[in-house]
Design an enzyme around this catalytic site. Sequence first.
Site, short mmCIF file in Angstrom:
data_model
loop_
_atom_site.label_atom_id
_atom_site.label_comp_id
_atom_site.label_asym_id
_atom_site.label_seq_id
_atom_site.Cartn_x
_atom_site.Cartn_y
_atom_site.Cartn_z
N ASP A 189 3.92 2.76 10.87
CA ASP A 189 3.31 2.51 12.18
C ASP A 189 2.80 1.08 12.26
O ASP A 189 2.97 0.38 13.25
CB ASP A 189 2.14 3.47 12.44
CG ASP A 189 2.55 4.65 13.31
OD1 ASP A 189 3.75 4.98 13.31
OD2 ASP A 189 1.68 5.23 13.98
N LYS A 213 -1.14 3.99 -5.00
CA LYS A 213 -2.58 3.85 -5.22
C LYS A 213 -2.82 4.21 -6.68
O LYS A 213 -3.59 5.13 -7.02
CB LYS A 213 -3.33 4.80 -4.24
CG LYS A 213 -4.82 4.61 -4.20
CD LYS A 213 -5.27 3.32 -3.50
CE LYS A 213 -6.78 3.17 -3.61
NZ LYS A 213 -7.23 1.82 -3.18
N ASP A 234 4.07 6.99 6.28
CA ASP A 234 3.72 7.33 7.66
C ASP A 234 2.82 6.25 8.24
O ASP A 234 3.06 5.73 9.33
CB ASP A 234 3.00 8.69 7.68
CG ASP A 234 2.53 9.07 9.06
OD1 ASP A 234 3.31 8.89 10.02
OD2 ASP A 234 1.37 9.52 9.19
N ASP A 252 -3.77 -0.19 0.10
CA ASP A 252 -4.75 -0.92 0.92
C ASP A 252 -4.39 -2.39 1.02
O ASP A 252 -4.44 -3.00 2.09
CB ASP A 252 -6.19 -0.71 0.39
CG ASP A 252 -6.31 -0.94 -1.10
OD1 ASP A 252 -5.28 -1.08 -1.79
OD2 ASP A 252 -7.46 -0.99 -1.60
N TYR A 312 2.33 16.06 2.48
CA TYR A 312 2.85 16.76 3.67
C TYR A 312 3.35 18.16 3.33
O TYR A 312 3.34 19.04 4.16
CB TYR A 312 4.00 15.97 4.30
CG TYR A 312 3.58 14.92 5.30
CD1 TYR A 312 2.76 13.86 4.92
CD2 TYR A 312 4.01 14.97 6.62
CE1 TYR A 312 2.40 12.88 5.82
CE2 TYR A 312 3.65 14.00 7.53
CZ TYR A 312 2.84 12.96 7.13
OH TYR A 312 2.49 12.00 8.03
C1 IPM Z 1 6.12 10.31 12.10
C2 IPM Z 1 5.09 11.15 12.78
C3 IPM Z 1 5.08 12.51 12.13
C4 IPM Z 1 4.70 12.33 10.67
C5 IPM Z 1 4.18 13.55 12.78
C6 IPM Z 1 4.40 13.64 14.27
C7 IPM Z 1 4.33 14.89 12.12
O1 IPM Z 1 3.85 10.53 12.73
O2 IPM Z 1 7.31 10.68 12.15
O3 IPM Z 1 5.75 9.30 11.51
O4 IPM Z 1 3.51 12.28 10.34
O5 IPM Z 1 5.60 12.24 9.85
MG MG Z 2 3.88 8.60 11.89
#
Ligand code: IPM
Ligand code: MG
Length: 357
Positions: free
Chosen positions: A252, A192, A248, A224, A143
């Site tokens: 999710d 990884k 990230d 993975d 990032y």
């Molecule tokens: C998160 C989001 C952010 C990230 C984006 C919106 C920049 O997906 O906070 O997880 O990738 O960190």
């Molecule tokens: Mg995210």
Amino acid sequence: MKDYKIAVIPGDGIGVDITREALKVMNKVAEKYSVKLNFTEVKAGGVAIDACQNPLPQETLDICKASDAVLLGAVGGPKWDNLEGSKRPEKALLGLRGGLGLYANLRPAKVYDVLKTASPLKNEIIDEGVDLLVVRELTGGIYFGDRGRCEDNGIAAAYDTERYNVEEIKKIAHVAFKSAMKRRKKVTSVDKANILESSRLWRSVVEKVAKEYPEVELNHLYVDNTAMQLVRKPSQFDVILTSNMFGDILSDEASMITGSIGMLASSSVREDSFGMYEPIHGSAPDIAGKDLANPLAQILSAAMLFEYSLDMSEAARDIENAVQRVLDKGFRTGDIYTEGTKKVGTKEMGKLVLDEL
Ligand code: IPM
Ligand code: MG
């Protein structure tokens, strides 16, 4: 009377709707515990682009820096999707994380008993329990690494770089082990290392840090495999320690298996008590301003803020218990609604929590 400065960034989309409800809850709790919260609302994301052509105005960053904590709604939306990388709303998030030095992102994913049916996983998997914490490194890795456009023998190309140094890895590893000490004492470090050199360094540093926490069990998994294990047997995880990008993605996935992303809060922190608190979900522009969003993740983010930045864990428990009681009574926003429960809008959900406090 104790006096705190809180920077508030409602941001875009439903960020505005849910933050409004969370602020009411914070005020009520502040009153109960006789503390004064001085809120300063500032702009970031799409609204800031519209107002001053900059997703993260200097003033916003300065006010956040001068505060004790930041409460953030969400940023982004289709309106700003076609802007170039450095002018997009998401840039505000990276600027806040980097600018405030918030290197540790804590994302708990927990299945609420009364919301079990909302999980897309089979009952027998969920019944084993899901209660994990993703500890994501937040100010390094790909990032923030070197990136650019180039050419491969006349063919347009681009690159982004994953890079970590020992200090960065040590710092985030300590956060993970300390968190594990307060939980079930298990850390799974995700990398990884079969491919990436940065992962091999990561692994060796994590192993060294682990020696300082003999009570904590450490294992390593490839990313993975972790993605697979998360849906196969999420109960095996307590603390997942990982890099910015893997975190990230996996956070999710972890939030999805709980079935109630509208319920999940997160914090981004550093060594001192300062932190930025926000729901895990995004700005959901399609339902913004329609009184449909679930404000509970933001209300629970406010609880985290009380606990970690203001050292008011009793206040945090009050909020969490109030949320639990509202759920127990069967009230649900659309995202967590199932037949037989009572559907309410954003404002009513906020009010129900207030009434329980
Ligand atoms: C998160 C989001 C952010 C990230 C984006 C919106 C920049 O997906 O906070 O997880 O990738 O960190
Ligand atoms: Mg995210």
